[in-house]
Each structure stands twice: as structure tokens, then as C-alpha cells.
Design a protein around this motif. Structure first.
Motif, mmCIF file in Angstrom:
data_model
loop_
_atom_site.group_PDB
_atom_site.id
_atom_site.type_symbol
_atom_site.label_atom_id
_atom_site.label_comp_id
_atom_site.label_asym_id
_atom_site.label_seq_id
_atom_site.Cartn_x
_atom_site.Cartn_y
_atom_site.Cartn_z
ATOM 1 N N ARG A 1 -5.636 -9.225 0.926
ATOM 2 C CA ARG A 1 -5.396 -10.643 0.675
ATOM 3 C C ARG A 1 -4.011 -10.886 0.077
ATOM 4 O O ARG A 1 -3.379 -11.897 0.377
ATOM 5 C CB ARG A 1 -6.462 -11.208 -0.261
ATOM 6 N N GLU B 1 -9.206 0.197 -2.800
ATOM 7 C CA GLU B 1 -9.098 -1.252 -2.865
ATOM 8 C C GLU B 1 -7.766 -1.730 -3.421
ATOM 9 O O GLU B 1 -7.401 -2.895 -3.247
ATOM 10 C CB GLU B 1 -10.241 -1.829 -3.706
ATOM 11 N N LYS C 1 -7.291 -4.512 -0.999
ATOM 12 C CA LYS C 1 -7.266 -5.936 -1.315
ATOM 13 C C LYS C 1 -5.912 -6.394 -1.851
ATOM 14 O O LYS C 1 -5.543 -7.556 -1.700
ATOM 15 C CB LYS C 1 -8.367 -6.271 -2.319
ATOM 16 N N ASP D 1 -7.834 -4.691 6.869
ATOM 17 C CA ASP D 1 -8.667 -5.857 7.151
ATOM 18 C C ASP D 1 -8.964 -6.719 5.938
ATOM 19 O O ASP D 1 -9.134 -7.938 6.066
ATOM 20 C CB ASP D 1 -9.996 -5.409 7.770
ATOM 21 N N GLU D 2 -9.064 -6.122 4.747
ATOM 22 C CA GLU D 2 -9.444 -6.860 3.553
ATOM 23 C C GLU D 2 -8.256 -7.281 2.690
ATOM 24 O O GLU D 2 -8.438 -7.908 1.646
ATOM 25 C CB GLU D 2 -10.417 -6.037 2.702
ATOM 26 N N LYS E 1 -6.944 -11.511 6.517
ATOM 27 C CA LYS E 1 -7.216 -12.234 5.275
ATOM 28 C C LYS E 1 -5.981 -12.429 4.404
ATOM 29 O O LYS E 1 -6.071 -13.005 3.320
ATOM 30 C CB LYS E 1 -8.300 -11.506 4.471
ATOM 31 N N SER F 1 -10.231 -1.191 3.210
ATOM 32 C CA SER F 1 -10.817 -1.796 2.009
ATOM 33 C C SER F 1 -9.762 -2.348 1.058
ATOM 34 O O SER F 1 -10.103 -2.958 0.033
ATOM 35 C CB SER F 1 -11.685 -0.767 1.267
#
Length: 207
Positions: A92, A32, A67, A89-90, A124, A65
Motif C-alpha cells: 500500500r 510484511e 505492506k 500484491d498487498e 493496492k 505480503s
């Protein structure tokens, strides 16, 4: 594995990642973050630490995953030339605000050497930190539907550099927010691909 470099326990010594020039990571399915959010840059003596001072190339691919990448509290990443991030994809934020340094945290990050940005399929991504990149040459975006701001490239003085080429979908360009970036906006030259996001079918195509 949740975090690649877990550095929550103590301030980061000035020698940490001092010689790192290239960072590549791919196919980290569960990770993450690369560097933990509570990373702290402080040794009690120097105002500007050389950690990551030689980092030139950041490449991340297929980390679904992920972030955020590197929480940042200072005002510059002096050597970074290329940011290449695809299929996360995740994701931010790449450089979210980190732990305050001596009670303060930079409101913007300067990238004096940054020349190329390539973001692909980061739906995102919002890029919380304001980026100042006066040497920027090209930006390529695909599938970054949440992105609203580009780096600022106007440095407050005379600027006779070539326009920054922005290769992106027209939908993405039209959604960008230029508030506070009026002086930089005219220094970008958009180029739109002929392939756009297709409208999803409503209901079922089967009869």
C-alpha cells in the motif's frame, strides 16, 4: 519472517545503513515490511542524520505480503535514483510516515536525485507520502489501479527540463488526482500501452 529489519527497541544510530547504496529483495513470501514501522531516527545531537544517505537503488520483486517498505520521518532521501517494485500484491505504501522526529514528521519527502520509477502489478498501492522529485525522467506503471497521485516535479522556479515520460494504462492515467499539482501536470507526457485490462466476463461462459 514478518520484518526484515526490526528496529522498534531504540533510536536508530546515525551510522545505521550509512553506506547502503543498493537494496534488493525478492520472493519473500511472508514478509510484511522491510524496515519496522516504529523505526526512529534520533541521536540527540544532529538535525539531519546520514542514515540511508547513500541509498541509490531500491528493487523489490514478488513479495506478496509486503505492506510497506521504509517509514520515513525526514524530508529527503538525497541519493535515491531508481525505485523498481514489481508483483507485491498487498503493498500500500513504500514510504509511509514513521515515528515523529523531535515531535514532528515531514509532510513530504524530497528525492533530488530520483530519475526512474517502475511499478508493476501493485494493485493496492496508494503512496501516502507526497513526493517531490525535480530530476525525474521516466515513470512506468502497470496494474497499479489504486494509485491516484504522481510525484511533484515542479520545484517552484524556472523549469526547462524535458517532460517526464509516463508509460501507463490510459485507465490509470485518467484516474489520477492532480489537486495541488497543477504546476507539475503539464510537465508529464503520458504514453499509453495498447494492452489494457480486459473486462471480466459476467456469469459463466459455459452453456
Amino acid at each position: 519472517m514478518h520484518t526484515v529489519f526490526h528496529l522498534n527497541l531504540s533510536p536508530l544510530p546515525k551510522e545505521s545503513f550509512q553506506s547502503l547504496e543498493t537494496f534488493r529483495a525478492s520472493h519473500l513470501k511472508q514478509v510484511e515490511c522491510i524496515w519496522s514501522r516504529k523505526i526512529r531516527f534520533y541521536d540527540g545531537r544532529e538535525e539531519h542524520l546520514p542514515a540511508f544517505g547513500k541509498l541509490r537503488y531500491l528493487h523489490l520483486h514478488s513479495c506478496p505480503s509486503l505492506k510497506f517498505v521504509l517509514p520515513w520521518s525526514f524530508a529527503t532521501l538525497p541519493s535515491l535514483e531508481i525505485i523498481h517494485v514489481t508483483y507485491c500484491d498487498e503493498l500500500r505504501q513504500i514510504f509511509p510516515r514513521g515515528e515523529p522526529y523531535r515531535g514532528r514528521c515531514a509532510t513530504s519527502i524530497e528525492f533530488p536525485s530520483l530519475k526512474r520509477i517502475h511499478f508493476h502489478e501493485l494493485p493496492k498501492l496508494i503512496c501516502e507520502a507526497d513526493m517531490l522529485a525535480p530530476a525525474l525522467e521516466t515513470i512506468k506503471l502497470r496494474g497499479c489501479w489504486s494509485l491516484r497521485r504522481l510525484p511533484t516535479i515542479h520545484n517552484g522556479g524556472a523549469n526547462d527540463k524535458p517532460l517526464v515520460l509516463v508509460d501507463c494504462e490510459k485507465d490509470c492515467w485518467d484516474k489520477l488526482d492532480w489537486s495541488g499539482m497543477e504546476e507539475s501536470r503539464n510537465l508529464f507526457a503520458p504514453s499509453h500501452s495498447g494492452f489494457y485490462r480486459k473486462t471480466m466476463l459476467r456469469g459463466t461462459p459455459l452453456r
